[in-house]
Each structure stands twice: as C-alpha cells, then as structure tokens.
Write a protein that holds these residues in place. Structure first.
Motif, PDB file in Angstrom:
ATOM      1  N   SER A  32      58.987  37.993  31.221  1.00  0.00           N
ATOM      2  CA  SER A  32      58.070  37.400  32.183  1.00  0.00           C
ATOM      3  C   SER A  32      57.390  36.210  31.542  1.00  0.00           C
ATOM      4  CB  SER A  32      57.029  38.435  32.594  1.00  0.00           C
ATOM      5  OG  SER A  32      56.047  37.840  33.409  1.00  0.00           O
ATOM      6  N   VAL A  33      57.097  35.223  32.371  1.00  0.00           N
ATOM      7  CA  VAL A  33      56.385  34.048  31.886  1.00  0.00           C
ATOM      8  C   VAL A  33      54.951  34.434  31.522  1.00  0.00           C
ATOM      9  CG1 VAL A  33      55.503  31.792  32.577  1.00  0.00           C
ATOM     10  CG2 VAL A  33      57.811  32.460  33.203  1.00  0.00           C
ATOM     11  N   ILE A  34      54.371  35.421  32.242  1.00  0.00           N
ATOM     12  CA  ILE A  34      53.000  35.850  32.014  1.00  0.00           C
ATOM     13  C   ILE A  34      53.021  37.175  31.257  1.00  0.00           C
ATOM     14  CG2 ILE A  34      50.827  36.487  33.126  1.00  0.00           C
ATOM     15  CD1 ILE A  34      51.752  34.829  35.559  1.00  0.00           C
ATOM     16  N   PRO A  35      52.375  37.251  30.095  1.00  0.00           N
ATOM     17  CA  PRO A  35      52.310  38.514  29.361  1.00  0.00           C
ATOM     18  C   PRO A  35      51.682  39.613  30.221  1.00  0.00           C
ATOM     19  CG  PRO A  35      51.562  36.713  27.978  1.00  0.00           C
ATOM     20  CD  PRO A  35      51.730  36.162  29.370  1.00  0.00           C
ATOM     21  N   LYS A  36      52.080  40.873  29.983  1.00  0.00           N
ATOM     22  CA  LYS A  36      51.641  42.008  30.808  1.00  0.00           C
ATOM     23  C   LYS A  36      50.129  42.137  30.876  1.00  0.00           C
ATOM     24  CE  LYS A  36      55.798  44.739  30.255  1.00  0.00           C
ATOM     25  NZ  LYS A  36      56.389  45.955  29.693  1.00  0.00           N
ATOM     26  N   GLY A  37      49.431  41.993  29.748  1.00  0.00           N
ATOM     27  CA  GLY A  37      47.976  42.128  29.737  1.00  0.00           C
ATOM     28  C   GLY A  37      47.296  41.086  30.615  1.00  0.00           C
ATOM     29  N   ILE A  38      47.773  39.870  30.531  1.00  0.00           N
ATOM     30  CA  ILE A  38      47.193  38.802  31.347  1.00  0.00           C
ATOM     31  C   ILE A  38      47.519  39.036  32.815  1.00  0.00           C
ATOM     32  CG2 ILE A  38      47.289  36.322  31.851  1.00  0.00           C
ATOM     33  CD1 ILE A  38      47.641  35.878  28.823  1.00  0.00           C
ATOM     34  N   LEU A  39      48.740  39.480  33.096  1.00  0.00           N
ATOM     35  CA  LEU A  39      49.145  39.759  34.471  1.00  0.00           C
ATOM     36  C   LEU A  39      48.261  40.846  35.069  1.00  0.00           C
ATOM     37  CD1 LEU A  39      51.060  39.223  36.804  1.00  0.00           C
ATOM     38  CD2 LEU A  39      52.635  40.893  35.812  1.00  0.00           C
ATOM     39  N   ALA A  40      47.980  41.908  34.309  1.00  0.00           N
ATOM     40  CA  ALA A  40      47.114  42.988  34.793  1.00  0.00           C
ATOM     41  C   ALA A  40      45.716  42.451  35.084  1.00  0.00           C
ATOM     42  CB  ALA A  40      47.059  44.118  33.779  1.00  0.00           C
ATOM     43  N   GLY A  41      45.214  41.591  34.209  1.00  0.00           N
ATOM     44  CA  GLY A  41      43.899  40.988  34.417  1.00  0.00           C
ATOM     45  C   GLY A  41      43.857  40.113  35.658  1.00  0.00           C
ATOM     46  N   LEU A  42      44.921  39.345  35.885  1.00  0.00           N
ATOM     47  CA  LEU A  42      44.996  38.495  37.079  1.00  0.00           C
ATOM     48  C   LEU A  42      45.041  39.332  38.347  1.00  0.00           C
ATOM     49  CD1 LEU A  42      47.473  35.732  35.867  1.00  0.00           C
ATOM     50  CD2 LEU A  42      45.038  35.461  36.344  1.00  0.00           C
ATOM     51  N   ILE A  43      45.780  40.426  38.314  1.00  0.00           N
ATOM     52  CA  ILE A  43      45.863  41.303  39.480  1.00  0.00           C
ATOM     53  C   ILE A  43      44.495  41.923  39.764  1.00  0.00           C
ATOM     54  CG2 ILE A  43      46.848  43.479  40.348  1.00  0.00           C
ATOM     55  CD1 ILE A  43      49.476  42.628  38.888  1.00  0.00           C
ATOM     56  N   ALA A  44      43.824  42.397  38.709  1.00  0.00           N
ATOM     57  CA  ALA A  44      42.488  42.980  38.880  1.00  0.00           C
ATOM     58  C   ALA A  44      41.512  41.943  39.438  1.00  0.00           C
ATOM     59  CB  ALA A  44      41.979  43.535  37.555  1.00  0.00           C
ATOM     60  N   ALA A  45      41.568  40.730  38.933  1.00  0.00           N
ATOM     61  CA  ALA A  45      40.690  39.663  39.424  1.00  0.00           C
ATOM     62  C   ALA A  45      40.982  39.350  40.888  1.00  0.00           C
ATOM     63  CB  ALA A  45      40.840  38.418  38.559  1.00  0.00           C
ATOM     64  N   ALA A  46      42.247  39.345  41.255  1.00  0.00           N
ATOM     65  CA  ALA A  46      42.627  39.072  42.651  1.00  0.00           C
ATOM     66  C   ALA A  46      42.097  40.165  43.570  1.00  0.00           C
ATOM     67  CB  ALA A  46      44.143  38.946  42.768  1.00  0.00           C
ATOM     68  N   ILE A  47      42.186  41.423  43.131  1.00  0.00           N
ATOM     69  CA  ILE A  47      41.680  42.540  43.937  1.00  0.00           C
ATOM     70  C   ILE A  47      40.169  42.410  44.117  1.00  0.00           C
ATOM     71  CG2 ILE A  47      41.312  45.043  43.942  1.00  0.00           C
ATOM     72  CD1 ILE A  47      44.133  45.257  42.608  1.00  0.00           C
ATOM     73  N   CYS A  48      39.473  42.076  43.025  1.00  0.00           N
ATOM     74  CA  CYS A  48      38.020  41.886  43.106  1.00  0.00           C
ATOM     75  C   CYS A  48      37.666  40.742  44.044  1.00  0.00           C
ATOM     76  CB  CYS A  48      37.434  41.621  41.722  1.00  0.00           C
ATOM     77  SG  CYS A  48      37.434  43.087  40.655  1.00  0.00           S
ATOM     78  N   LEU A  49      38.412  39.665  43.974  1.00  0.00           N
ATOM     79  CA  LEU A  49      38.164  38.503  44.826  1.00  0.00           C
ATOM     80  C   LEU A  49      38.371  38.857  46.293  1.00  0.00           C
ATOM     81  CD1 LEU A  49      37.475  35.503  45.017  1.00  0.00           C
ATOM     82  CD2 LEU A  49      39.907  35.014  44.737  1.00  0.00           C
ATOM     83  N   VAL A  50      39.418  39.575  46.611  1.00  0.00           N
ATOM     84  CA  VAL A  50      39.679  39.991  47.988  1.00  0.00           C
ATOM     85  C   VAL A  50      38.569  40.917  48.459  1.00  0.00           C
ATOM     86  CG1 VAL A  50      41.255  41.328  49.455  1.00  0.00           C
ATOM     87  CG2 VAL A  50      42.167  39.637  47.894  1.00  0.00           C
ATOM     88  N   GLY A  51      38.148  41.843  47.592  1.00  0.00           N
ATOM     89  CA  GLY A  51      37.041  42.751  47.964  1.00  0.00           C
ATOM     90  C   GLY A  51      35.761  41.982  48.216  1.00  0.00           C
ATOM     91  N   ALA A  52      35.452  41.026  47.354  1.00  0.00           N
ATOM     92  CA  ALA A  52      34.252  40.220  47.515  1.00  0.00           C
ATOM     93  C   ALA A  52      34.308  39.410  48.804  1.00  0.00           C
ATOM     94  CB  ALA A  52      34.046  39.301  46.309  1.00  0.00           C
ATOM     95  N   MET A  53      35.465  38.864  49.123  1.00  0.00           N
ATOM     96  CA  MET A  53      35.606  38.088  50.366  1.00  0.00           C
ATOM     97  C   MET A  53      35.438  38.985  51.571  1.00  0.00           C
ATOM     98  SD  MET A  53      38.704  35.505  49.215  1.00  0.00           S
ATOM     99  CE  MET A  53      38.997  34.899  50.855  1.00  0.00           C
ATOM    100  N   ALA A  54      35.957  40.218  51.518  1.00  0.00           N
ATOM    101  CA  ALA A  54      35.808  41.160  52.624  1.00  0.00           C
ATOM    102  C   ALA A  54      34.331  41.521  52.797  1.00  0.00           C
ATOM    103  CB  ALA A  54      36.645  42.404  52.393  1.00  0.00           C
ATOM    104  N   TYR A  55      33.630  41.740  51.686  1.00  0.00           N
ATOM    105  CA  TYR A  55      32.206  42.087  51.746  1.00  0.00           C
ATOM    106  C   TYR A  55      31.396  40.944  52.334  1.00  0.00           C
ATOM    107  CZ  TYR A  55      27.501  43.267  50.223  1.00  0.00           C
ATOM    108  OH  TYR A  55      26.170  43.517  50.195  1.00  0.00           O
ATOM    109  N   VAL A  56      31.638  39.735  51.882  1.00  0.00           N
ATOM    110  CA  VAL A  56      30.927  38.566  52.402  1.00  0.00           C
ATOM    111  C   VAL A  56      31.237  38.394  53.876  1.00  0.00           C
ATOM    112  CG1 VAL A  56      30.801  36.038  52.290  1.00  0.00           C
ATOM    113  CG2 VAL A  56      30.729  37.369  50.204  1.00  0.00           C
ATOM    114  N   GLY A  57      32.483  38.685  54.277  1.00  0.00           N
ATOM    115  CA  GLY A  57      32.876  38.567  55.689  1.00  0.00           C
ATOM    116  C   GLY A  57      32.100  39.523  56.576  1.00  0.00           C
TER     117      GLY A  57
END
Length: 188
Positions: free
Chosen positions: A160-185
C-alpha cells in the motif's frame, strides 16, 4: 554527433537493505553517482531495480554511452550483465533526466502480470518487452508510487502507498469528522 541508445539487465551483487526514503540504500548511491556523472557526459535514461535485478536504459553520444557501459560492466555492484538493446537514434527521448529512477510496483507488476512473469527478470526480456519497459520508465510518474524490490510476488500486490498505522489514523479521523458534521447538522 552520433547518438545511441542502450538497455541492459544485470543482477545486483549486494544484499538488499531496508528501504530508506523510498529507495534501497545501495541503489540510492548508484543513482546519486549516475545523476552527477551522466549530466556532465550528457547521458540520459532511466533505471528500475526489483527482485535483485537492474534494468537500465541509456541514451547519449555513442562514445560516452559505451564508456559508461564499460564502467558499469566492471562495477562490483553488478554481475551477469546482458545487453538487451543497442542501436543508433536520431534524437533523445529522456531529455530531462540524467538518470530517472522508477520506484514503481503497480505499473511494473501489471507489466509482469501481462507478460506472465512471476518475478522481475529483465535478462530474459525479448525486444518487445524491452521496448515496453523503456516506455514504462519514460512515461512513469514518481508521485504516489511504492518502491518495488525483493519479496514474494504475492506480497508485492498487497503493498500500500499508505502505511497501515497512518491509514488507520486517517480512517479514525474521517469517522470523527463525519460524526462531528452529523452533530453540527442536528444543531442547525
């Protein structure tokens, strides 16, 4: 001025070390030397290293290319050197590269798959395969690619172009961002 092109395959005599900054350290030293020396001699071309094998393509003034090839043939970092292609050309095709390094895995793996090859063994390339590899090197972009070197073919396809640890962090950040957007909505 008589221009030629030359492609060769060789086997590395060194044991591959862990990749540093995207390039195997022995290959990095070869690239630094090549870029410095080739620019002075007006030699251009590209290099690919994988499965302990080199494929290198050179273009330039005939005498300069032949002198370089003689030096490569006596370089202790190579063995079993085979000339794959050597012929005159009318104009250079790698005008901006003193030595382009192609750290591809996906494009080279696709090429190997299309050719029915399980390992990178350029010493067995026919003319068509040699031309295809030259085109691959010429047209490649180094952005977002993974270095390809020793390892089982099946493992390469899983790189993978993105190491596993960084990929996991990006996925977690994306989930948090979606949750935050839903809450603000819900607050609007």
């Amino acid at each position: 001025m008589s221009l030629i092109r030359l492609a060769y395959a060789s086997e590395a005599t060194f044991k591959a070390k862990p990749v540093e900054k995207g390039v195997e350290p022995n290959v990095a030293r070869i690239l630094m030397e090549s870029r410095r020396n080739n620019a002075r001699r007006e030699i251009v071309g590209g290099l690919y290293y994988g499965d302990d094998q080199f494929f290198q393509y050179l273009e330039g003034e005939e005498e300069a290319v032949r002198n370089l090839y003689d030096r490569i043939a006596s370089d202790g970092r190579h063995r079993n050197i085979i000339t794959l292609l050597e012929e005159p050309i009318d104009a250079r095709t790698f005008t901006n590269w003193s030595m382009k390094y192609v750290p591809l895995s996906s494009d080279v793996n696709l090429f190997l798959d299309e050719q029915g090859m399980s390992k990178f063994r350029p010493s067995g390339f026919n003319r068509g395969q040699c031309e295809e590899m030259i085109t691959l090197i010429r047209n490649s972009s180094q952005d977002g690619r993974v270095v390809s070197h020793d390892g089982e073919r099946s493992n390469r396809n899983r790189q993978s172009v993105i190491p596993k640890g960084i990929l996991a962090g990006l996925i977690a950040a994306a989930i948090c961002l979606v949750g935050a957007m839903a809450y603000v909505g819900t607050m609007l």
